[in-house]
Structures are given as C-alpha cells and as structure tokens.
Scaffold this motif. Structure first.
Motif, PDB file in Angstrom:
ATOM      1  N   PRO A 111       0.852  -1.145  -0.018  1.00  0.00           N
ATOM      2  CA  PRO A 111      -0.078  -0.010  -0.185  1.00  0.00           C
ATOM      3  C   PRO A 111       1.000   1.212  -0.101  1.00  0.00           C
ATOM      4  N   GLY A 115       6.599   1.645   2.475  1.00  0.00           N
ATOM      5  CA  GLY A 115       8.048   1.811   2.578  1.00  0.00           C
ATOM      6  C   GLY A 115       8.576   1.154   1.457  1.00  0.00           C
ATOM      7  N   THR A 118      11.486   3.643   0.289  1.00  0.00           N
ATOM      8  CA  THR A 118      12.695   3.694   1.231  1.00  0.00           C
ATOM      9  C   THR A 118      13.499   2.327   1.144  1.00  0.00           C
TER      10      THR A 118
HETATM   11  N1  LIG Z   1      12.571  11.399   5.501  1.00  0.00           N
HETATM   12  C1  LIG Z   1      11.281  10.924   6.188  1.00  0.00           C
HETATM   13  N2  LIG Z   1      10.969  11.582   7.462  1.00  0.00           N
HETATM   14  C2  LIG Z   1       9.879  11.151   7.740  1.00  0.00           C
HETATM   15  N3  LIG Z   1       8.803  10.164   7.409  1.00  0.00           N
HETATM   16  C3  LIG Z   1       9.272   9.552   6.239  1.00  0.00           C
HETATM   17  C4  LIG Z   1      10.333   9.965   5.670  1.00  0.00           C
HETATM   18  N4  LIG Z   1      10.938   9.354   4.562  1.00  0.00           N
HETATM   19  C5  LIG Z   1       9.741   8.330   4.511  1.00  0.00           C
HETATM   20  N5  LIG Z   1       8.863   8.516   5.358  1.00  0.00           N
HETATM   21  C6  LIG Z   1       7.558   7.893   5.621  1.00  0.00           C
HETATM   22  O1  LIG Z   1       8.117   6.536   5.595  1.00  0.00           O
HETATM   23  C7  LIG Z   1       6.981   5.721   5.104  1.00  0.00           C
HETATM   24  C8  LIG Z   1       7.277   5.291   3.656  1.00  0.00           C
HETATM   25  O2  LIG Z   1       7.601   6.006   2.764  1.00  0.00           O
HETATM   26  P1  LIG Z   1       7.933   5.560   1.367  1.00  0.00           P
HETATM   27  O3  LIG Z   1       7.987   6.619   0.493  1.00  0.00           O
HETATM   28  O4  LIG Z   1       8.970   4.635   1.353  1.00  0.00           O
HETATM   29  O5  LIG Z   1       6.470   4.777   0.842  1.00  0.00           O
HETATM   30  P2  LIG Z   1       6.052   4.232  -0.370  1.00  0.00           P
HETATM   31  O6  LIG Z   1       5.617   3.055  -0.200  1.00  0.00           O
HETATM   32  O7  LIG Z   1       7.235   4.557  -1.445  1.00  0.00           O
HETATM   33  O8  LIG Z   1       4.776   5.437  -0.725  1.00  0.00           O
HETATM   34  P3  LIG Z   1       4.044   5.555  -2.054  1.00  0.00           P
HETATM   35  O9  LIG Z   1       3.794   4.200  -2.688  1.00  0.00           O
HETATM   36  O10 LIG Z   1       2.986   6.427  -1.832  1.00  0.00           O
HETATM   37  O11 LIG Z   1       5.189   6.184  -3.001  1.00  0.00           O
HETATM   38  C9  LIG Z   1       5.844   7.043   4.798  1.00  0.00           C
HETATM   39  O12 LIG Z   1       4.948   6.970   5.817  1.00  0.00           O
HETATM   40  C10 LIG Z   1       6.484   8.174   4.842  1.00  0.00           C
HETATM   41  O13 LIG Z   1       5.848   9.375   5.228  1.00  0.00           O
END
Ligand SMILES: Nc1ncnc2c1ncn2[C@@H]1O[C@H](COP(=O)(O)OP(=O)(O)OP(=O)(O)O)[C@@H](O)[C@H]1O
Length: 479
Positions: A111, A115, A118
C-alpha cells in the motif's frame, strides 16, 4: 521492426561493438534470445513470462569472473528522526530480508506509504540525512559500493530539461555516459534504438516541457527517464514506480522490455510497483510484499496467490491477484473488511498480522534464507568502473547543452537580453558625453557602480535554470 540495443546477430550492429564489456554476455546468450533482439514497442506482441522471460538460469549463465549482481539484504531496519525536536525516531522498515539475482525482476509492492521507496533507496545506498539504517546489504556476498555504470536508479519524479526534445535529452545523455572510444554515430544509433524500444519513436522530436510549457505526457516522461538510465545497460537497475502514468498496454510493453533485457543480459532489476495489471504482474519473477514497513511475503511472484489462499485469504475469482493482495493488506481505511475463507471476516489489521505470522513459517522464510546463503557464497571479482566520456567531451557536451537550454528559455535568455538592452540605452543616454572634467570622474564611477550592481542582481534571474541544471546533474549516474 527495428532491433534493440542488445539485438546482436540480426541487427546491423552488435552490442559487442558498442559495449566491449558486453561481448561476453552476448556470446553466452542462447541463440534464440540473441538472434531475436528485443521486439519494438509498437504493436509487437510479447509473450508472457513463461515464454519470453524465462527464469534467469535458462538465459543468463554467469562465469566465476562475471557472475552478475546477486543482491542480498538481511534484517534491514530504517529509522527516521521524529518531526518535532526531541521526538522519538520513527521506524519505517523493520526486519526486511530478501534477495535479487541476475536476469530477474523483483517487484516490491504494498500500500502507499508502506516503505517501497525507502527500501529501494536503502538498497541503492541513497538514503538521505537524518535516516539511519541497520542490517546487512551485500553484493555477491561482500559489501561493495558499485562503480560508475554498474547500477542505475529511475526515480519516481523524473528530472529532465524542459527545453530539450526527447531525442536531444537522450543523445546528450548518451554522449555523457557512453564510452569516449565509441564513435558518435554508434552512440546515436544506440540512443535511437533505446528510444524506439521504449515506444517513444513518435515523440522523438517533441519538447519535454515543464510547468510553464506543455510537452510530452507524464507517461512519456517516465519512459524517457528509463531510457536515460538504460543507455549503459547497468548490471543493477532500481526502478521506482516505472509504470506510474502509463496505460496498461504501455506498462506491459515497458516492463516486458525491461524483463527481456534483464533476462538476456543478466541485469538485476528491483522495481517498486504500485498497481500492476495481471499481465505486468506475470512478468515479475519475485515479489516482495510490504505492509507498514514489515514483510508480508517474499518469494516467487507465482507463489503469492497460494500463500494468500493457505493463510485464509483466497483471491476471489475474476479478481486481479495484485489487487487482491493490496486490498487485503491496506488498513488506511478503517471500514475495509477483507474476505477470509475462515469463519469470521477480518479487518485489514488482523489480516496483516495473520499473513506476517504465516510468512515466518519455515515453508516461506527459510527458503529465502537458504537462497541468501547460496548467493552470499557467489564471490567473483569486484565490479570495475565502466569507461565513460572523457573530461573534454563532458565539458563540450555540457556547455553546448547549457547554451541550447538557455537560448530556448525565453524567461532566462531573451527577456534578460531585452532588459540588458533597455538598461544599456538608459545608462548610455543618462551618461552621454560626460566630458573629461574633474566632475566626470564621479559620473564615470557611478556608471561602473550601476553596471556592476545591475549585472549582479540580474544574474539572480538565472537561478531557477541553475537549480534545474543541478537537479539534472544529481539525477545522472555519478562517477
Ligand atoms: N525523511 C522522512 N521523514 C519522515 N518520514 C518519512 C521520511 N521518508 C519516508 N517517511 C515515511 O515513511 C513511510 C514510507 O515512505 P515511502 O516513500 O518509502 O513509501 P512508499 O511505499 O514508497 O509510498 P508511495 O507508494 O506512496 O510512493 C511513509 O509513511 C513516509 O511518510
């Protein structure tokens, strides 16, 4: 159809001529793969994974010296400092373990906010300041920072020069990234082939555009970014949302092309994908399903449906399996009740707990650990830095690109030229015939002061373009 960049035998030029390092791959590739070359994007039917993208060993047989990139990560945890001063660090990823090998496409799904990006950033060594990581990330069993040209990263937000056409953007990148010894004509031929492979043949001469000027579509931008990163045929490719903004047919063609190149050349592909359609999902060899920073499933993509069924969440008939996985583990919307084969319907939070526990069973997690242990023993020589353009070529290409960019940017160049002319006329008329008396010394000093001050302040007008240049520079593979 025109053959692609790695087309080999059937094409008028060979991969080995263009990439000396690739000759060995080409020799090793089975005739059926090599002779065919990647099909063009435009309307060419591509067989599904079972036929077109066979599992890695069938296509890619590495040697002791060049085994390909076997990427493993164990117990990776990522923490970020809380937003408020003195707040506790927040966990983004906890205990993530997995692997990716040559010829394979690993899809990271989950979802929004689970992450995915990340994890990609962690594996690619691109985490920003204030983010701490623990765990072990190894390449062929050793800690290694990959040399220039060995890995590439396609970010979620494409950074491209808005004034360039698609063709120019990729030509300039080809001149900067490809070996200095390669003739310019071959660089152009290779860039053309990569453009066509990504289905951008018709948009070649369209301006990329940006916030102020309309240009190519969002999906085309994404494909241009992928083209730029795939020019050097990296050994390890990270893709963040490669299919976002693309329709289902374009998503399929882009992913199938990437999967085919991976299978043919032993490229290791790790892609964060949002919502793949059924055909695209079938192209993935492995799936890493995340939910809120934890692993729900890691293993062969074809085994995920069975895993969900065994855990009590069978995919309803006629539903796309990837849709089913994401609906089952999305707890952002409280009212969501997931269908379970067990007596009681479950909330998504309960489903996540059940699936996380189920994945810890030996049938699943131990297989991953066994494979990681195998990959850690691969060894092989460290990856060497690939040849790139000489310093003088880079200087020439970047200067030229900068001039082209500036003179096409009306706000940056032509409007400022008009302002300079206006200021010149004003100062010229005010200080016309100041004479040679003692009082003229003061007037001459004033002219010098005004001119210097105005030139300095007007230079600030070029700052937005400079920022764009910096973004493009940082998005390119670093030396
Ligand atoms: N530098 C940061 N500071 C605070 N929170 C962060 C940071 N980087 C990521 N997050 C949090 O970590 C979680 C994962 O972020 P990430 O960008 O990896 O998600 P994602 O699965 O790639 O999302 P999407 O599919 O919407 O792009 C999120 O809840 C985001 O708010």
């Amino acid at each position: 159809a025109r053959t692609g960049s790695g087309g080999g035998g059937g094409a008028g030029w060979s991969l080995g001529r263009i990439f000396p390092w690739a000759s060995a791959w080409q020799r090793r590739a089975p005739a059926g793969v090599d002779g065919r070359g990647p099909a063009g994007f435009d309307g060419v039917e591509v067989a599904p994974r079972t036929a077109a993208v066979a599992p890695a060993p069938a296509r890619w047989a590495g040697t002791d010296e060049d085994p390909g990139v076997f990427l493993t990560w164990e117990d990776v945890c990522v923490m970020v400092a809380g937003a408020a001063y003195g707040a506790q660090p927040v966990s983004i990823l906890s205990g993530i373990t997995g692997h990716a090998g040559p010829g394979e496409v690993l899809a990271i799904m989950g979802p929004s906010g689970c992450g995915k990006t990340t994890l990609l950033d962690t594996l690619a060594g691109r985490l920003g300041p204030g983010i701490t990581e623990t765990g072990s990330i190894l390449i062929n069993g050793r800690r290694e920072k990959l040399a220039f040209g060995t890995s590439a990263y396609v970010t979620q937000d494409s950074v491209l020069m808005s004034t360039m056409s698609v063709r120019e953007a990729i030509y300039y990148s080809a001149q900067l990234q490809l070996p200095g010894t390669m003739p310019a004509a071959e660089k152009r031929a290779h860039a053309d082939a990569v453009i066509r492979e990504m289905g951008l043949g018709d948009a070649m001469d369209t301006r990329i555009g940006g916030r102020m000027t309309k240009g190519i579509s969002g999906g085309q931008r994404k494909r241009v970014t992928i083209c730029v990163e795939m020019l050097t045929r990296p050994r390890l490719l990270f893709l963040d949302e490669p299919t976002s903004g693309l329709d289902s047919a374009a998503s399929y063609h882009v992913m199938s092309h990437i999967a085919r190149v991976a299978a043919r050349e032993g490229m290791t592909v790790v892609a964060a994908v949002h919502q793949p359609c059924g055909d695209v999902f079938d192209l993935f060899h492995r799936l890493c399903l995340l939910a809120y920073g934890r692993t729900i499933f890691f293993g062969p993509a074809s085994g995920a449906t069975q895993f969900f069924t065994e855990s009590g969440f069978p995919c309803p008939p006629l539903r796309n399996p990837s849709d089913h996985f994401l609906r089952t583990i999305n707890k952002d919307f409280d009212e969501e009740i997931v269908e379970s084969s067990k007596a009681r319907r479950k909330t998504a939070a309960e489903a996540i707990e059940i699936l996380t526990d189920a994945y810890q069973s030996p049938a699943y997690s131990e297989k991953t650990m066994d494979r990681i242990a195998e990959m850690k023993g691969i060894g092989g020589a460290p990856f060497r830095k690939r040849e790139q353009a000489s310093f003088s070529t880079k200087l020439f290409v970047l200067t030229r690109r900068s001039f082209v960019n500036m003179h096409r940017d009306i706000g940056y160049y032509w409007m400022r030229l008009g302002v300079y002319l206006g200021i010149g006329i004003c100062l010229g008329t005010i200080f016309y015939q100041v004479g040679h008396s003692y009082s003229s010394i003061q007037a001459r000093c004033e002219v010098i002061m005004y001119t210097t001050a105005l030139l300095t302040f007007m230079a600030i007008g070029g700052f937005p373009s400079f920022v764009e240049d910096v973004k493009v520079a940082f998005s390119l593979p670093s030396d």
